[in-house]
Motif scaffolding. Structure first.
Motif, mmCIF file in Angstrom:
data_model
loop_
_atom_site.group_PDB
_atom_site.id
_atom_site.type_symbol
_atom_site.label_atom_id
_atom_site.label_comp_id
_atom_site.label_asym_id
_atom_site.label_seq_id
_atom_site.Cartn_x
_atom_site.Cartn_y
_atom_site.Cartn_z
ATOM 1 N N TYR A 58 -4.385 -2.465 -3.185
ATOM 2 C CA TYR A 58 -5.110 -1.376 -2.563
ATOM 3 C C TYR A 58 -4.859 -0.587 -1.033
ATOM 4 C CZ TYR A 58 -8.161 2.631 -1.948
ATOM 5 O OH TYR A 58 -9.030 4.777 -1.384
ATOM 6 N N LYS A 59 -4.232 0.767 -0.562
ATOM 7 C CA LYS A 59 -3.430 1.017 0.674
ATOM 8 C C LYS A 59 -3.552 2.512 0.726
ATOM 9 C CE LYS A 59 0.091 -2.829 0.267
ATOM 10 N NZ LYS A 59 1.902 -3.280 0.664
ATOM 11 N N ILE A 60 -3.839 2.802 1.507
ATOM 12 C CA ILE A 60 -3.907 3.896 2.447
ATOM 13 C C ILE A 60 -2.978 3.881 2.956
ATOM 14 C CG2 ILE A 60 -5.442 5.664 2.979
ATOM 15 C CD1 ILE A 60 -7.655 4.614 1.148
ATOM 16 N N ASP A 61 -1.680 5.143 3.124
ATOM 17 C CA ASP A 61 -0.677 5.170 4.862
ATOM 18 C C ASP A 61 -0.113 4.303 4.458
ATOM 19 O OD1 ASP A 61 -1.971 7.930 4.249
ATOM 20 O OD2 ASP A 61 -2.695 7.783 5.729
ATOM 21 N N GLY A 62 -0.100 2.982 3.626
ATOM 22 C CA GLY A 62 0.183 1.675 3.813
ATOM 23 C C GLY A 62 -0.583 0.641 4.304
ATOM 24 N N LYS A 63 -2.009 0.501 4.518
ATOM 25 C CA LYS A 63 -2.663 -0.192 5.224
ATOM 26 C C LYS A 63 -3.554 -0.528 3.902
ATOM 27 C CE LYS A 63 -6.417 1.053 8.016
ATOM 28 N NZ LYS A 63 -7.376 2.031 8.573
#
Length: 504
Positions: A58-63
């Motif tokens: 699970y990533k948000i903006d690649g994080k």
């Protein structure tokens, strides 16, 4: 981008998500579609940090976001408006909007600024909400609006809307859809969960379909067709949603004349329902239609008017009294009023029938017999569970609604009152609920359907009474009950001359 891949989540005895993927871009409305129990709510809970999956990324903006908490999700711009409200009932609307995020000034809560920001957001939404009202006193639609305001004030970059229009009339739905489109235009990514095809066609840029916890596929805007979506969702071809219910009106079962309630929500209502017919009670949210059903079941105090059951005057004082009189009532808020969420399925199905000899005797419940009766009722409604001991809180919204409706099959009732019977349930479950109504009607029962869903009330009802500000403003019969005429009556307009002639 918000991106999930290979997400797997298990609960005791249930594989809720199995290798699921989902992506959401900024400035996109992405519909998450599937039957109740398909895994949509579980996936949303992973997105907002309520559930931690066993596998996947699970990533948000690649994080990397796996293992995040709800607080961390909010800090990363993820917010949700859930179908089941997360409001503190004893607090005011203003306190609920800012709960856990209160603004401060010089070490003290800055209520003046909190109120100003809330009022500005309400004005932007073109919505009126009493900020000082205790939340428990609000209608379901007002609670939904409170949840939306709360999410919008978090300045989220990704917002998840879980059935946000399920409790709203068609007029109010357009306001919610307008707000969502404006969020998209501002660059906010929107996950939208709905079973309403009109909303999906109007909003969706992509649709991802889940079935039985598995990822079925994602289609683009130009590929969205009702038949295709239903086939992906159910694994079968498009079903006929509204069954043909024969109109065989018999003896009068319910008659109400000049009814007024102590709350003031109902001022002057007269109607009748006969055996072998479905009568719709339509109107905008807050018009008083729901209070009519509650008054008939002893949940609202009556100050004027008369209620007759099979020609005999009754003074409803309690649900127990009305059950014994042959009246079955299904409340609109199944979570708060219809079900004991922490108790098993079998107990929830049989709780209205514990005084029947078939369930027990001498004041004792025969647990084996109780489970058997509950099992038969559940099977008739195609309830998706193998364990009648499962706590109801573990089930999807559609299965919860089926548990509520299963009570109708345990004893003989003359009158059924359905208040918002298909709120938050998928197309397949809706069809099954309408089939149940047809079976009950054709077996000789009388049905009163109270609904804010214009399409539903027009297609399932033989006759429609329209309520405006606590009064009946129209009685529409076959040939006159079009969506346009019913909608016009919502605002107190009388039917045109042609409609009146048809109705007569």
């Amino acid at each position: 981008m918000l991106e999930l891949n290979g997400i797997t989540k298990r609960f005791p005895g249930v594989l809720a998500l199995d290798d699921v993927q989902f992506q959401l871009k900024p400035g996109e409305i992405h519909v998450l579609f599937g039957e109740n129990g398909a895994g949509k709510s579980t996936l949303v809970n992973v997105m907002v940090g309520n559930h931690r999956p066993e596998k996947g990324s699970y990533k948000i903006d690649g994080k990397n976001m796996l293992g995040l908490s709800p607080a961390v999700a909010r800090k990363n711009g993820v917010s949700a408006v859930f179908q089941e409200f997360s409001l503190a009932p004893s607090l005011t609307v203003l306190d609920n909007i800012w709960l856990g995020r209160e603004l401060t000034k010089f070490g003290r809560i800055d209520r003046k600024r909190m109120r100003a920001l809330a009022q500005a957001k309400l004005a932007e939404m073109r919505t009126n909400l009493p900020l000082d009202a205790i939340t428990s006193t609000l209608s379901r639609a007002q609670k939904q609006q409170t949840e939306i305001v709360k999410a919008l004030l978090q300045h989220a970059r990704y917002i998840i809307f879980d059935e946000p229009t399920a409790s709203l009339a068609d007029v109010e739905v357009q306001n919610v859809l307008r707000i969502i489109k404006e969020l998209r235009d501002q660059g906010v990514g929107v996950v939208y969960i709905s079973h309403r095809m009109r909303e999906i066609r109007e909003l969706a840029e992509r649709v991802t379909v889940l079935r039985n916890g598995k990822y079925v596929g994602t289609i683009e805007q130009d590929e969205i067709e009702e038949d295709r979506l239903v086939s992906m969702m159910t694994g079968r071809s498009m079903i006929e949603l509204f069954p043909n219910v024969r109109h065989m009106p018999g003896k009068e079962v319910l008659s109400i004349s000049n009814l007024a309630t102590e709350s003031g929500g109902v001022r002057d209502v007269s109607l009748e329902v006969r055996a072998g017919e479905i009568v719709g009670l339509a109107g905008l949210v807050g018009c008083g239609k729901g209070r009519v059903g509650r008054a008939c079941f002893g949940l609202e105090s009556v100050v004027e008017g008369n209620i007759f059951l099979k020609g005999v005057p009754v003074s409803p004082r309690s649900p127990s009294q009305m059950l014994k009189s042959g009246v079955c009532y299904f409340p609109s808020d199944r979570g708060a009023e219809g079900l004991c969420l922490n108790r098993p399925i079998s107990e929830n199905i049989t709780m209205s029938d514990l005084d029947a000899p078939k369930t027990g005797k001498w004041g004792l419940i025969d647990l084996n017999r109780e489970r058997e009766r509950a099992q038969r009722a559940a099977e008739r409604l195609k309830l998706s569970t193998d364990n009648m001991g499962t706590r109801v809180e573990m089930l999807s919204g559609g299965n919860k609604q089926k548990i509520l409706l299963a009570r109708a099959l345990l004893r003989n009732f003359d009158l059924f009152i359905f208040d918002e019977p298909t709120v938050g349930v998928d197309i397949g479950a809706k069809a099954e609920i309408y089939q149940l109504m047809r079976d009950l009607t054709e077996a000789g029962a009388a049905i009163l359907v109270i609904s804010s869903d214009l399409e539903e009330v027009v297609h399932i009802s033989h006759r429609i009474y329209s309520i405006h500000e606590g009064q009946v403003v129209a009685d529409l019969r076959e040939g006159a009950k079009t969506e346009e005429r019913v909608l016009a009556s919502f605002f107190g307009k009388q039917p045109d001359t042609e409609t009146q002639e048809i109705a007569q």
